[in-house]
Enzyme design. Structure first.
Site, PDB file in Angstrom:
ATOM      1  N   ARG A 133      26.536 -33.775  60.936  1.00 48.28           N
ATOM      2  CA  ARG A 133      26.038 -32.818  59.950  1.00 48.28           C
ATOM      3  C   ARG A 133      24.751 -32.194  60.486  1.00 48.28           C
ATOM      4  O   ARG A 133      23.827 -32.915  60.890  1.00 48.28           O
ATOM      5  CB  ARG A 133      25.791 -33.493  58.607  1.00 48.28           C
ATOM      6  CG  ARG A 133      25.469 -32.495  57.491  1.00 48.28           C
ATOM      7  CD  ARG A 133      25.630 -33.118  56.138  1.00 48.28           C
ATOM      8  NE  ARG A 133      25.328 -32.201  55.062  1.00 48.28           N
ATOM      9  CZ  ARG A 133      25.501 -32.497  53.766  1.00 48.28           C
ATOM     10  NH1 ARG A 133      25.976 -33.674  53.418  1.00 48.28           N
ATOM     11  NH2 ARG A 133      25.202 -31.617  52.831  1.00 48.28           N
ATOM     12  N   GLU A 188      29.005 -28.753  60.031  1.00 42.55           N
ATOM     13  CA  GLU A 188      29.416 -29.972  60.724  1.00 42.55           C
ATOM     14  C   GLU A 188      29.762 -29.607  62.164  1.00 42.55           C
ATOM     15  O   GLU A 188      30.596 -28.730  62.411  1.00 42.55           O
ATOM     16  CB  GLU A 188      30.636 -30.574  60.032  1.00 42.55           C
ATOM     17  CG  GLU A 188      30.853 -32.034  60.292  1.00 42.55           C
ATOM     18  CD  GLU A 188      30.046 -32.938  59.368  1.00 42.55           C
ATOM     19  OE1 GLU A 188      30.065 -34.159  59.606  1.00 42.55           O
ATOM     20  OE2 GLU A 188      29.403 -32.445  58.424  1.00 42.55           O
ATOM     21  N   GLU A 239      37.347 -26.998  50.403  1.00 45.20           N
ATOM     22  CA  GLU A 239      37.080 -26.868  51.831  1.00 45.20           C
ATOM     23  C   GLU A 239      37.639 -28.072  52.578  1.00 45.20           C
ATOM     24  O   GLU A 239      37.701 -29.179  52.031  1.00 45.20           O
ATOM     25  CB  GLU A 239      35.575 -26.786  52.100  1.00 45.20           C
ATOM     26  CG  GLU A 239      34.895 -25.587  51.471  1.00 45.20           C
ATOM     27  CD  GLU A 239      33.402 -25.550  51.777  1.00 45.20           C
ATOM     28  OE1 GLU A 239      32.939 -26.383  52.595  1.00 45.20           O
ATOM     29  OE2 GLU A 239      32.705 -24.705  51.203  1.00 45.20           O
ATOM     30  N   LYS A 268      34.609 -35.108  46.884  1.00 46.58           N
ATOM     31  CA  LYS A 268      35.428 -35.310  48.078  1.00 46.58           C
ATOM     32  C   LYS A 268      36.663 -36.143  47.755  1.00 46.58           C
ATOM     33  O   LYS A 268      36.643 -37.012  46.881  1.00 46.58           O
ATOM     34  CB  LYS A 268      34.614 -35.974  49.194  1.00 46.58           C
ATOM     35  CG  LYS A 268      33.988 -37.309  48.836  1.00 46.58           C
ATOM     36  CD  LYS A 268      33.057 -37.768  49.953  1.00 46.58           C
ATOM     37  CE  LYS A 268      32.319 -39.044  49.574  1.00 46.58           C
ATOM     38  NZ  LYS A 268      31.353 -39.458  50.599  1.00 46.58           N
ATOM     39  N   LYS A 292      37.370 -31.163  55.022  1.00 48.18           N
ATOM     40  CA  LYS A 292      36.269 -32.090  55.316  1.00 48.18           C
ATOM     41  C   LYS A 292      36.341 -32.508  56.780  1.00 48.18           C
ATOM     42  O   LYS A 292      37.348 -33.046  57.222  1.00 48.18           O
ATOM     43  CB  LYS A 292      36.331 -33.317  54.412  1.00 48.18           C
ATOM     44  CG  LYS A 292      35.088 -34.183  54.530  1.00 48.18           C
ATOM     45  CD  LYS A 292      35.102 -35.332  53.532  1.00 48.18           C
ATOM     46  CE  LYS A 292      33.748 -36.019  53.496  1.00 48.18           C
ATOM     47  NZ  LYS A 292      33.216 -36.391  54.794  1.00 48.18           N
ATOM     48  N   ARG A 323      21.536 -35.329  59.537  1.00 51.02           N
ATOM     49  CA  ARG A 323      21.682 -35.820  58.160  1.00 51.02           C
ATOM     50  C   ARG A 323      20.443 -36.601  57.732  1.00 51.02           C
ATOM     51  O   ARG A 323      20.019 -36.544  56.586  1.00 51.02           O
ATOM     52  CB  ARG A 323      22.931 -36.712  58.078  1.00 51.02           C
ATOM     53  CG  ARG A 323      23.217 -37.269  56.704  1.00 51.02           C
ATOM     54  CD  ARG A 323      24.295 -38.334  56.785  1.00 51.02           C
ATOM     55  NE  ARG A 323      24.521 -38.927  55.477  1.00 51.02           N
ATOM     56  CZ  ARG A 323      25.554 -38.645  54.694  1.00 51.02           C
ATOM     57  NH1 ARG A 323      26.452 -37.771  55.080  1.00 51.02           N
ATOM     58  NH2 ARG A 323      25.691 -39.236  53.525  1.00 51.02           N
ATOM     59  N   PHE A 377      29.213 -24.551  56.215  1.00 47.54           N
ATOM     60  CA  PHE A 377      29.782 -24.621  54.869  1.00 47.54           C
ATOM     61  C   PHE A 377      28.806 -24.301  53.743  1.00 47.54           C
ATOM     62  O   PHE A 377      29.209 -24.233  52.588  1.00 47.54           O
ATOM     63  CB  PHE A 377      30.450 -25.985  54.611  1.00 47.54           C
ATOM     64  CG  PHE A 377      29.563 -27.177  54.838  1.00 47.54           C
ATOM     65  CD1 PHE A 377      28.564 -27.526  53.950  1.00 47.54           C
ATOM     66  CD2 PHE A 377      29.757 -27.978  55.958  1.00 47.54           C
ATOM     67  CE1 PHE A 377      27.766 -28.627  54.161  1.00 47.54           C
ATOM     68  CE2 PHE A 377      28.961 -29.097  56.184  1.00 47.54           C
ATOM     69  CZ  PHE A 377      27.955 -29.423  55.274  1.00 47.54           C
ATOM     70  N   ARG A 379      23.647 -36.696  44.664  1.00 45.92           N
ATOM     71  CA  ARG A 379      25.105 -36.816  44.664  1.00 45.92           C
ATOM     72  C   ARG A 379      25.596 -36.412  43.277  1.00 45.92           C
ATOM     73  O   ARG A 379      25.379 -37.123  42.295  1.00 45.92           O
ATOM     74  CB  ARG A 379      25.500 -38.268  44.976  1.00 45.92           C
ATOM     75  CG  ARG A 379      26.954 -38.449  45.371  1.00 45.92           C
ATOM     76  CD  ARG A 379      27.257 -39.901  45.682  1.00 45.92           C
ATOM     77  NE  ARG A 379      26.538 -40.405  46.818  1.00 45.92           N
ATOM     78  CZ  ARG A 379      26.883 -40.220  48.092  1.00 45.92           C
ATOM     79  NH1 ARG A 379      27.957 -39.508  48.371  1.00 45.92           N
ATOM     80  NH2 ARG A 379      26.159 -40.722  49.070  1.00 45.92           N
TER      81      ARG A 379
END
EC number: 6.5.1.1
Length: 590
Positions: free
Chosen positions: A257, A302, A250, A423, A252, A272, A342, A417
Site C-alpha cells: 500500500r 497498491e 473494486e 472487503k 482487492k 501503510r 484507488f 475502520r
C-alpha cells in the site's frame, strides 16, 4: 523541565497497572512542561526522535550503550556485561551501576528535557569515521551527569525499550485532559493526528494555539494521512444491504500500500505504516512525475510486480522482493511495478477528504488519464448481488484477494475502520481460513525439544479500540521455524517484563510479559468461546463469563514479525466477534 522530573513521571508510569492512572500521570507531566517541550516529550514517550515518516533512527547498538555505561560509572565492559546478563535490561544495569559508581562524585550538570532530546538527535545524526566513539561519548556524558533513575531511561530511550506502554490513544486522552481539563476533545485531537500522523506536532499546536487551532487542521503535503481501513462482511447480499442497495466494487490487490505525495518535482511515497519508502520505488516515483496531470497531489494505491510479457500480476511473495535497501535499480528492472490507484485525498490545492467517493474517483481517473504505470483500480458500480458475486469470482480466479465495496457518497475516513469500505476475500467463503494479525503480549520459555531456544510460544492479543486495551485471544505454539524462534526470543527478551503491562487485559500468565510492540500473522481453524481469554469477554446465558479464542492457531509467513503493521493495526475485538458470527452463519447455511 529537567529530565530528572520527566524520569520520575516515567517511573510512575512504569509502575502503574491502570490505564486511567497512566492517562492522569502523563497529563500531569504535560501540564508541567513548557510549550517548547511538548513535542519533545511526546516523541520521547513514543520512543522516537520524530514521526515515522521522517525516517530518523538513533543508530545506537546495545554494545555501544554498554560501553557508555562503563565509561560513565567506572566499571569495566566485562562487569557491565555481567550485570546486564543478570538484569536483562540495560536501563536497569545503568541505574544499578550509576547508583554505586566507582568514579569520584563531581558537580553534576542537570540536563533539561530539551538538552537531552538535542543530544539524542546529535547521536542519531553522527555518522562517518569516528562516529561510534562520538555516539558513546555523548551518551556517557548524559549518564555521568544523571542520578540512577534518570540513567534507566537515558539508556532505554535510544534503544527503543522505554517499557512505558502508552499507546497513541492514551497520549491523545492525556493531551485533552492536560489542556482542556477533560477527555471530550480526544476525538478532535485524533482527527488532527489522522491528517498529519505526527503526535508531537498535534501536541505542540494544541499548547501553542489551543483547541481552536487543532479543529482547523488541514491536509498538508508530505505529512502522510493515516489510511482508511475496511470492515468485512461475508456475502454480497449483506454488503449491498449495508451500502443502501448500490455501491462501487473494486478489485482487492495484494501488494504494497502506497500513499504518494507530489509537489512540483518532489515526490515522496509512504507505506501503510507511514514510513518513507520513496527510495524503494524509483519507478513509481518517476511515473508520478511523468504521468500524473497535477502539480500537487496526494493519492493512494497498491504497488504490485507484474510480468511484462503476459501483463499478469505476480503473487505477493514475489512483489515483496522489491522491499530492499540495496541494488534497488537492478530489482526495479527485474520486477517492474504497477501502482493500482484507488483513492484521492488532495489535488491542485484542494482537499478531497470530505468529497464523496464518486467525486474523488472521477477526479483521480481524470488526473491519471493516459498513464501506463499508475492506473486506476478495476471496478464496477452495481445494485446486483449476483453481479457483485461474479465480479468477486472473476477477481479470485485472476489471483487477486477479492473485492472492496465502497459507499458512493462517503468521504475519505482517515485512520478508521468503517463500513464505508467493506472487503470480501476468498478466505471468507467457508470455514475460518482468513489470516488474523495479533499483537504479542507475552511469551513462554522453551520446554522439551524447544528448551535450547529459550522460546516455547507466544501469548497473543487483539486490540479493543474502545478500551484502548489489548485483549488476549490465543496462546500460539505452532508454525515456527527454528530461525523464527531464535529471532522472536532475541527481540522479545529485550522488552520483557515481570509485571503485566497496563494496556493488556489477560487472565492467562505467560513466563514473561512484553509491552505490545510486535505483530504476527496467524491462521486458525475457527474462532471459539473460551473462559480463558479476554477478547470480547462477557457474561453467557449460563451465568459464566467467556471471551473468544482461536482454535489451533499457527504462525504463517516467512518473516516472524509483520514489519509493515503497527501494533494498533492488529485485528480488533469487534472484527473477531463479527468473524465468529460469519463463521456460525456459514455453517448454518451450509
Amino acid at each position: 523541565m529537567l529530565f530528572s522530573e520527566l524520569a520520575k513521571y516515567y517511573e510512575k508510569l512504569e509502575a502503574t497497572s491502570s490505564r486511567l492512572g497512566m492517562i492522569d500521570i502523563f497529563a500531569e507531566a504535560l501540564k508541567s512542561a513548557s510549550v517548547e517541550e511538548i513535542d519533545k516529550i511526546i516523541y520521547m514517550t513514543q520512543g522516537v526522535l520524530a514521526p515515522a515518516f521522517d525516517g530518523i533512527e538513533f543508530g545506537l547498538a546495545e554494545k555501544m550503550a554498554e560501553e557508555a555505561i562503563a565509561i560513565a560509572t567506572g566499571y569495566t565492559k566485562e562487569e557491565t556485561d555481567r550485570d546486564y546478563k543478570k538484569s536483562g535490561d540495560l536501563g536497569i544495569t545503568a541505574e544499578n551501576l550509576k547508583s554505586k559508581s566507582k568514579l569520584k562524585p563531581m558537580l553534576q550538570k542537570k540536563y533539561t528535557v530539551i538538552e537531552v532530546y538535542n543530544t539524542m538527535k546529535k547521536i542519531s545524526e553522527t555518522s562517518g569515521s569516528g562516529s561510534k566513539d562520538i555516539k558513546i561519548r555523548l551518551l556517557s556524558e548524559l549518564i555521568a551527569s544523571s542520578a540512577g533513575i534518570e540513567a534507566r531511561y537515558l539508556v532505554r530511550y535510544p534503544l527503543g525499550q522505554l517499557r512505558l506502554g502508552l499507546g497513541d490513544a492514551t497520549i491523545l486522552e492525556s493531551l485533552s485532559i492536560a489542556k482542556t481539563g477533560s477527555r471530550v476533545e480526544k476525538e478532535t485531537l485524533e482527527r488532527a493526528y489522522n491528517l498529519c500522523s505526527d503526535l508531537g506536532y498535534v501536541g505542540k499546536e494544541l499548547f501553542e494555539g489551543g483547541i481552536g487551532r487543532v479543529r482547523n487542521f488541514k491536509v498538508a503535503m508530505f505529512k502522510p494521512i493515516r489510511p482508511a481501513l475496511a470492515e468485512r462482511l461475508p456475502t454480497a447480499e449483506e454488503i449491498l444491504k449495508k451500502m443502501g442497495g448500490r455501491c462501487a466494487v473494486e478489485q482487492k490487490y495484494d501488494g504494497f500500500r502506497c500513499q504518494v505525495h507530489m509537489h512540483g518535482k518532489k515526490v515522496r511515497i509512504f507505506s501503510r505504516r507511514l514510513e518513507d519508502t520513496t527510495q524503494m520505488f524509483p519507478d513509481i516515483a518517476d511515473a508520478a512525475l511523468k504521468e500524473v496531470h497535477s502539480d500537487d497531489i496526494i493519492f493512494e494505491g497498491e504497488a504490485l510486480a507484474y510480468n511484462e510479457a503476459t501483463g499478469e500480476f505476480l503473487p505477493f511473495q514475489e512483489t515483496i522482493q522489491r522491499k530492499r535497501k540495496h541494488e534497488i535499480g537492478k530489482k526495479a528492472i527485474e520486477l517492474p511495478l504497477h501502482l493500482i490507484a484507488f483513492d484521492l485525498m488532495y489535488a491542485n490545492g484542494k482537499s478531497y477528504m470530505n468529497e464523496e467517493y464518486e467525486t474523488r474517483r472521477k477526479m483521480l481517473e481524470k488526473l491519471l488519464e493516459g498513464s501506463t504505470t499508475i492506473i486506476p483500480s478495476n471496478r464496477i458500480i452495481t445494485d446486483s448481488s449476483k453481479e457483485m458475486e461474479e465480479f468477486f469470482e472473476a477477481s479470485v480466479e485472476n489471483g487477486l484477494e477479492g473485492i472492496v465495496a465502497k459507499d458512493l457518497k462517503a468521504p475519505y475516513i482517515a485512520g478508521a475502520r468503517k463500513f464505508s469500505w467493506i472487503k470480501m476475500k476468498r478466505s471468507y467463503k467457508g470455514e475460518l481460513s482468513d489470516t488474523i494479525d495479533v499483537a504479542i503480549v507475552g511469551y513462554y520459555l522453551g520446554r522439551g525439544s524447544r528448551a535450547s531456544f529459550k522460546f516455547g510460544g507466544l501469548l497473543c492479543a487483539v486490540y479493543n479500540k474502545k478500551r484502548d486495551m489489548f485483549e488476549t485471544i490465543s496462546r500460539l505454539g505452532s508454525g515456527f521455524t527454528e530461525k523464527q524462534m531464535s529471532e522472536l526470543e532475541e527481540l522479545l527478551s529485550k522488552i520483557k517484563t515481570q509485571a503485566k503491562p497496563a494496556r493488556v487485559d489477560s487472565l492467562v500468565k505467560p513466563d514473561f510479559w512484553v509491552y505490545p510492540k510486535y505483530v504476527v500473522t496467524v491462521r486458525a481453524d475457527e474462532i471459539t468461546k473460551s473462559p480463558m481469554h479476554t477478547c470480547g469477554r462477557e457474561k453467557q446465558e449460563d451465568g459464566t463469563e467467556a471471551g473468544y479464542a482461536l482454535r489451533f492457531p499457527r504462525l504463517v509467513g516467512e518473516e516472524a514479525i509483520r514489519s509493515d503493521k503497527s501494533v494498533e493495526e492488529v485485528n480488533q475485538t469487534s472484527e473477531i466477534i463479527e468473524m465468529y458470527k460469519m463463521q456460525k452463519k456459514v455453517r448454518v447455511e451450509g
